[in-house]
Design a protein around this motif. Structure first.
Motif, PDB file in Angstrom:
ATOM      1  N   TRP A 101      27.377  -4.657 -14.073  1.00 53.87           N
ATOM      2  CA  TRP A 101      26.799  -4.413 -15.399  1.00 53.87           C
ATOM      3  C   TRP A 101      26.549  -2.916 -15.601  1.00 53.87           C
ATOM      4  O   TRP A 101      26.880  -2.352 -16.652  1.00 53.87           O
ATOM      5  CB  TRP A 101      25.492  -5.213 -15.535  1.00 53.87           C
ATOM      6  N   LEU A 102      25.998  -2.263 -14.562  1.00 48.68           N
ATOM      7  CA  LEU A 102      25.754  -0.815 -14.652  1.00 48.68           C
ATOM      8  C   LEU A 102      27.080  -0.059 -14.783  1.00 48.68           C
ATOM      9  O   LEU A 102      27.211   0.895 -15.557  1.00 48.68           O
ATOM     10  CB  LEU A 102      24.999  -0.322 -13.414  1.00 48.68           C
ATOM     11  N   MET A 103      28.051  -0.524 -14.016  1.00 45.84           N
ATOM     12  CA  MET A 103      29.384   0.096 -14.063  1.00 45.84           C
ATOM     13  C   MET A 103      29.944  -0.003 -15.486  1.00 45.84           C
ATOM     14  O   MET A 103      30.485   0.972 -16.040  1.00 45.84           O
ATOM     15  CB  MET A 103      30.269  -0.672 -13.065  1.00 45.84           C
ATOM     16  N   ALA A 104      29.776  -1.205 -16.085  1.00 44.22           N
ATOM     17  CA  ALA A 104      30.271  -1.416 -17.446  1.00 44.22           C
ATOM     18  C   ALA A 104      29.506  -0.545 -18.437  1.00 44.22           C
ATOM     19  O   ALA A 104      30.086  -0.034 -19.403  1.00 44.22           O
ATOM     20  CB  ALA A 104      30.127  -2.892 -17.824  1.00 44.22           C
ATOM     21  N   ALA A 105      28.203  -0.339 -18.169  1.00 43.26           N
ATOM     22  CA  ALA A 105      27.389   0.503 -19.059  1.00 43.26           C
ATOM     23  C   ALA A 105      27.907   1.939 -19.035  1.00 43.26           C
ATOM     24  O   ALA A 105      28.009   2.594 -20.083  1.00 43.26           O
ATOM     25  CB  ALA A 105      25.928   0.448 -18.631  1.00 43.26           C
ATOM     26  N   PHE A 106      28.245   2.434 -17.858  1.00 42.61           N
ATOM     27  CA  PHE A 106      28.766   3.802 -17.767  1.00 42.61           C
ATOM     28  C   PHE A 106      30.144   3.909 -18.402  1.00 42.61           C
ATOM     29  O   PHE A 106      30.467   4.909 -19.050  1.00 42.61           O
ATOM     30  CB  PHE A 106      28.782   4.275 -16.307  1.00 42.61           C
ATOM     31  N   THR A 107      30.955   2.878 -18.215  1.00 42.98           N
ATOM     32  CA  THR A 107      32.280   2.873 -18.844  1.00 42.98           C
ATOM     33  C   THR A 107      32.105   2.907 -20.359  1.00 42.98           C
ATOM     34  O   THR A 107      32.788   3.663 -21.066  1.00 42.98           O
ATOM     35  CB  THR A 107      33.064   1.609 -18.427  1.00 42.98           C
ATOM     36  N   PHE A 108      31.184   2.084 -20.850  1.00 41.27           N
ATOM     37  CA  PHE A 108      30.871   2.011 -22.273  1.00 41.27           C
ATOM     38  C   PHE A 108      30.478   3.396 -22.793  1.00 41.27           C
ATOM     39  O   PHE A 108      31.015   3.886 -23.792  1.00 41.27           O
ATOM     40  CB  PHE A 108      29.704   1.020 -22.444  1.00 41.27           C
ATOM     41  N   ALA A 109      29.557   4.042 -22.063  1.00 38.53           N
ATOM     42  CA  ALA A 109      29.058   5.359 -22.501  1.00 38.53           C
ATOM     43  C   ALA A 109      30.174   6.398 -22.503  1.00 38.53           C
ATOM     44  O   ALA A 109      30.294   7.196 -23.444  1.00 38.53           O
ATOM     45  CB  ALA A 109      27.917   5.800 -21.596  1.00 38.53           C
ATOM     46  N   VAL A 110      31.004   6.370 -21.482  1.00 38.21           N
ATOM     47  CA  VAL A 110      32.052   7.399 -21.387  1.00 38.21           C
ATOM     48  C   VAL A 110      33.153   7.157 -22.442  1.00 38.21           C
ATOM     49  O   VAL A 110      33.769   8.100 -22.952  1.00 38.21           O
ATOM     50  CB  VAL A 110      32.609   7.509 -19.940  1.00 38.21           C
ATOM     51  N   MET A 111      33.346   5.883 -22.795  1.00 39.32           N
ATOM     52  CA  MET A 111      34.363   5.576 -23.810  1.00 39.32           C
ATOM     53  C   MET A 111      33.927   6.030 -25.197  1.00 39.32           C
ATOM     54  O   MET A 111      34.745   6.293 -26.066  1.00 39.32           O
ATOM     55  CB  MET A 111      34.629   4.060 -23.846  1.00 39.32           C
ATOM     56  N   LEU A 112      32.608   6.107 -25.407  1.00 36.27           N
ATOM     57  CA  LEU A 112      32.109   6.481 -26.727  1.00 36.27           C
ATOM     58  C   LEU A 112      32.045   7.994 -26.936  1.00 36.27           C
ATOM     59  O   LEU A 112      31.641   8.457 -27.990  1.00 36.27           O
ATOM     60  CB  LEU A 112      30.711   5.882 -26.946  1.00 36.27           C
ATOM     61  N   ARG A 113      32.417   8.780 -25.916  1.00 35.33           N
ATOM     62  CA  ARG A 113      32.374  10.239 -26.072  1.00 35.33           C
ATOM     63  C   ARG A 113      33.511  10.709 -26.991  1.00 35.33           C
ATOM     64  O   ARG A 113      34.420   9.943 -27.319  1.00 35.33           O
ATOM     65  CB  ARG A 113      32.443  10.943 -24.717  1.00 35.33           C
ATOM     66  N   THR A 129      38.193   3.461 -14.370  1.00 40.01           N
ATOM     67  CA  THR A 129      36.904   2.767 -14.541  1.00 40.01           C
ATOM     68  C   THR A 129      37.112   1.252 -14.658  1.00 40.01           C
ATOM     69  O   THR A 129      36.377   0.474 -14.046  1.00 40.01           O
ATOM     70  CB  THR A 129      36.149   3.286 -15.787  1.00 40.01           C
ATOM     71  N   SER A 130      38.135   0.839 -15.398  1.00 37.24           N
ATOM     72  CA  SER A 130      38.358  -0.605 -15.587  1.00 37.24           C
ATOM     73  C   SER A 130      38.861  -1.263 -14.309  1.00 37.24           C
ATOM     74  O   SER A 130      38.502  -2.416 -14.024  1.00 37.24           O
ATOM     75  CB  SER A 130      39.354  -0.850 -16.720  1.00 37.24           C
TER      76      SER A 130
END
Lengths: 696, 157
Positions: A101-113, A129-130
């Protein structure tokens, strides 16, 4: 129903992670931006889906749905609500889900940059990341599913399955086993999430590094983009380590905070390479050097993160921190090997394009001193790595001895233990050198410095540090190693404070008052002064470590009621012992102990032993009196049953240990300052706004 | 070459330092709990999860500490107690593996790694030293902030 929802969310997240990898690769290959955009959307979706999966499991834990195997393993009726919720990371399957879940949160954050400047890197960041997320989700789905339910056949046999097998009925145990007593501590509620965030956040700089390698970009763009991500990862990893140490100090009853346990070291190794990386990237940014080295460091950091997770979860090592033996070990091993080999192959492919733009010209330059700093970190890493893996190597090598009888006396196959004395003796000199370098290196100029220039900056703090040394000698300290290490700390502390003073002095010339000057000094150059604050934190931590490691005193004795035991200027008196049960399923034996210093009453302490009925485990909780000078740490070792007429206590006096925790606060504050966006960015925004207004 | 030799000797000293835990004097009469703990500190119980014997709270470890007390009372030296436990339960009970067979690698690999790093550094040392000799002529590439700070401080003087 809720568990089904969680499982489906998990499954869809896994499929989407796989799709994101494939779509990003296809989009890159066919140069079709829409496929990359689709991959990005899939990567973004992982976070909400895994939020649903985590929420489902937390709901089941809080509501004690004992049909779920995981809930039975880590929860129970007697556990308070907050512990039921945090039991999410109290067992193997749940903590893997939490990790993901944390990994997905960081992926989410980095994708929104904002990706406009880095379109070429984007597909590869998505893939790395995926792929990591897909790996962890595969482990959960196929090996450690937290949503598995108990079922009972007609014959009474109980087994686990996701859905109802033919002829079976749901089986719901009356109560669960409850959380491991070691994990029922406030520190354990915060420590694992901090550590996990630190671990997973390193995937971002690693993903950008791999993207730069694949695309052949030899500039330092990937470093500039990920600087703040790396600092965040490092901040949380540091926080996790400090909180873990505090937990060990409070709960494990060792009298200390760090036992050089393999799992502790496993979390420490990525911190070592991460710290080396944070220093080394400055050289690449400033001088265009160490490009290979930085790539290698971030690859090592990421692989060590996975290696640490593997050690904790595979059961290959015996540790108080490790999860039980699991089938996921070989998968982890394969994943680490694949990641390491592929990363090194990519680095090898781009070796020639990553050559330094300039040569090292002087031994007394900042870059050469940073290089030595990096080598020292690597030296400590080597010692730690070897100490951790040697027990496995010694056991595994038995196969050679059995195959070649002539070598049987060398390769005995007997497992060896590598204890704290190895790490402390071997890393001690390297730490001292690192500490000294920490004071000197930031003062050296880039490219070339001279002894004279350096001397001019440090001679005043040097003289004052000698006064401190004389003070310690006059105060009666005779331990040569203690004197040397405390002198190094004093010297580095003074050099760092002097740097602050010089900077503030320059600002005060402009008419600023001292407070303003100090505040603006840090605000205008956050990276530099944030770094200095981190160094101040490290010095405080070092003072605490020196205090407990070199000057700790301990004694043990059996005391009758009213009898005293002495240690240095302290003594403890056994007053009484009470036994009682608590609503959360503990049998507590709590002693009352009076503490005296130089014969005068100081305080009362309550060391105790908690016995958990559910898990049949006992915990030794110390009685603790903390001051900046020292901690009086009392353990209840044993007692006369029924009458409690006598009890055995272990008494420690831990000098300066609180400096470790206060140093930790300073350290974290410094990291926040260093990672805060620079003030210079503000005028840019203002300029843009002004330009827009003008245009309008 | 001389430098390399110095680094090598230092590394061996480091290895020797690592392989010899502080000795506890032989106990006369009934040992105190502190004397027992001083020995137990360097032993591990094979059934507990990597916890030194002196701080382990299990009943098994309490029995072991009792056994250490008995052995010390019988006149065993610290080393003899370690040997006794290693013979009974295997070398994994020792906090440091005895320096024999494959175990030598524990003590040799880290110093060798450090020697290797020192060697690689030393190989470039001469070149950098040469450059450092002429460092006064080399323009330093100081960051803007440091330069302006120095200038302002100079102006104040």
């Amino acid at each position: 129903m809720i568990a089904d929802l969680g499982f489906f969310a998990l499954l869809v997240a896994f499929l989407l992670a796989l799709y994101a990898c494939a779509a990003a690769a296809y989009g890159h290959w066919r140069k079709q931006a829409r496929w990359v955009a689709s991959a990005r959307s899939a990567a973004v979706l992982g976070f909400p889906l895994l939020t649903v999966a985590c929420a489902s499991l937390v709901y089941s834990l809080v509501n004690l749905d004992f049909q779920l195997q995981y809930v039975t393993q880590v929860s129970s009726h007697s556990m308070p609500l907050y512990l039921r919720a945090t039991a999410l990371w109290g067992g193997q399957a749940g903590s893997l889900l939490f990790w993901s879940w944390l990994m997905a949160a960081f992926t989410f954050a980095v994708m929104l940059r904002e990706w406009r400047r880095d379109r070429d890197l984007e597909p590869w960041v998505i893939i790395v990341t995926s792929a990591t997320l897909a790996f962890f989700l595969a482990l959960i789905l196929f090996f450690e599913n937290p949503f598995l339910r108990y079922w009972q056949g007609i014959t009474g046999t109980v087994w686990t399955a996701m859905w109802q097998p033919a002829g079976a009925q749901p089986y719901i145990p009356m109560d669960g086993n409850g959380l491991n007593p070691l994990l029922r501590h406030p520190g354990m509620i915060i420590h694992p999430p901090m550590l996990y965030i630190g671990f997973v956040a390193f995937v971002v700089p690693f993903a950008f590094a791999i993207a730069a390698l694949v695309t052949g970009r030899s500039d330092d763009r990937w470093i500039r983009v990920t600087r703040r991500w790396t600092l965040v990862a490092w901040l949380f990893l540091s926080l996790g380590l400090i909180l873990g140490s505090r937990w060990a100090y409070d709960v494990l009853g060792w009298g200390g905070y760090w036992g050089w346990d393999p799992v502790e070291i496993a979390a420490f190794m990525p911190w070592l390479t991460g710290t080396a990386f944070l220093h080394s990237v400055m050289i690449q940014e400033k001088r265009g050097m160490f490009k290979h080295w930085n790539m290698l460091l971030i690859i090592l950091t990421y692989c060590l993160v996975i290696f640490g997770t593997f050690l904790t979860r595979s059961g290959v090592l015996s540790s108080v921190h490790a999860f039980a033996q699991s089938a996921i070990g070989p998968m982890f091993f394969a994943f680490i090997s694949l990641t390491f080999i592929v990363s090194l192959a990519l680095l090898n492919k781009r070796w020639s394009t990553l050559r330094s733009e300039v040569e090292m010209t002087s031994l007394l330059s900042r870059e050469s001193l940073f290089l030595i700093n990096n080598l020292l970190f690597m030296g400590i890493l080597l010692i730690c790595f070897w100490g951790v893996v040697f027990p496995i190597v010694s056991e595994a090598s038995g196969g050679i001895g059995r195959a070649i009888p002539a070598l049987a006396h060398i390769f005995t196959g007997q497992r060896a233990t590598v204890g704290p004395i190895f790490y402390e003796s071997a890393t001690g000199p390297l730490w001292a050198a690192l500490l000294l370098l920490m004071g000197v290196a930031p003062l050296a100029a880039w490219r070339a410095s001279t002894a004279r220039t350096l001397g001019r900056t440090i001679w005043k703090p040097f003289i004052v540090s000698l006064v401190v040394l004389a003070g310690l000698l006059v105060g009666g300290m005779r331990n040569p190693l203690g004197l040397l290490s405390l002198w190094i700390c004093a010297f580095v502390l003074l050099v760092t404070i002097y740097e602050f003073w010089r900077g503030a002095q320059a600002r005060m010339q402009r008419g600023e008052n001292p407070l303003q000057a100090f505040w603006r000094l840090i605000g205008r150059n956050r990276r530099r002064y944030g770094g200095y604050i981190i160094h101040l934190g490290v010095i405080l931590i070092a003072v605490g470590i020196i205090g407990i490691e070199m000057f700790q005193q301990e004694t043990q004795g059996r005391l009758a009621v009213g009898e005293r035991m002495h240690l240095g200027s302290y003594s403890i008196e056994y007053e009484s012992l009470a036994e009682f049960e608590t609503p959360d399923g503990r049998l507590v034996d709590r002693a009352v102990v009076n503490v005296y210093k130089d014969g005068a009453f100081l305080t009362q302490l309550y060391p105790r032993r908690d016995f958990y009925y559910e898990s049949q485990q006992a915990m030794t909780i110390p009685g603790l009196r903390s001051t900046l000078e020292n901690d009086v740490y009392v353990l209840l070792v044993d007692w006369e049953a029924v009458s409690a007429s006598s009890a055995t206590f272990k008494l420690y006096v831990n000098p300066l240990v609180n400096w470790v925790w206060y140093g930790g606060f300073v350290f974290i504050f410094g990291t926040l300052v260093a990672s805060w966006p620079e003030a210079e960015l503000r005028p840019v925004r203002q300029r843009l706004r002004a330009a827009n207004t003008e245009r309008a | 070459m001389r430098r390399l030799a110095v680094v090598f000797v230092l590394s061996l000293l480091l290895a020797a330092c690592v392989s010899s835990p502080a000795a506890v004097p032989t106990v006369q009469g009934t040992p105190s709990a502190d004397e027992v703990n001083a020995v137990a500190k360097n032993l591990y119980c094979p059934v507990c999860a990597n916890v030194p014997l002196d701080v382990c709270g299990t009943a098994a470890c309490a029995q072991w500490r009792g056994q250490i007390a008995e052995l010390l009372a019988e006149g065993y030296s610290e080393q003899q107690v370690y040997d006794y436990f290693a013979a009974q339960y295997g070398q994994s009970v020792l906090a440091l593996p005895p320096a024999r067979g494959l175990n030598w690698l524990v003590y040799v690999i880290p110093p060798l790694g450090i020697v290797l790093a020192g060697f690689l550094l030393g190989r470039n040392l001469a070149r950098w030293k040469q450059s450092a000799a002429g460092a006064a002529d080399l323009p330093t590439v100081d960051d803007d902030y440091a330069r302006s700070l120095e200038e302002e401080l100079k102006a104040r003087r």
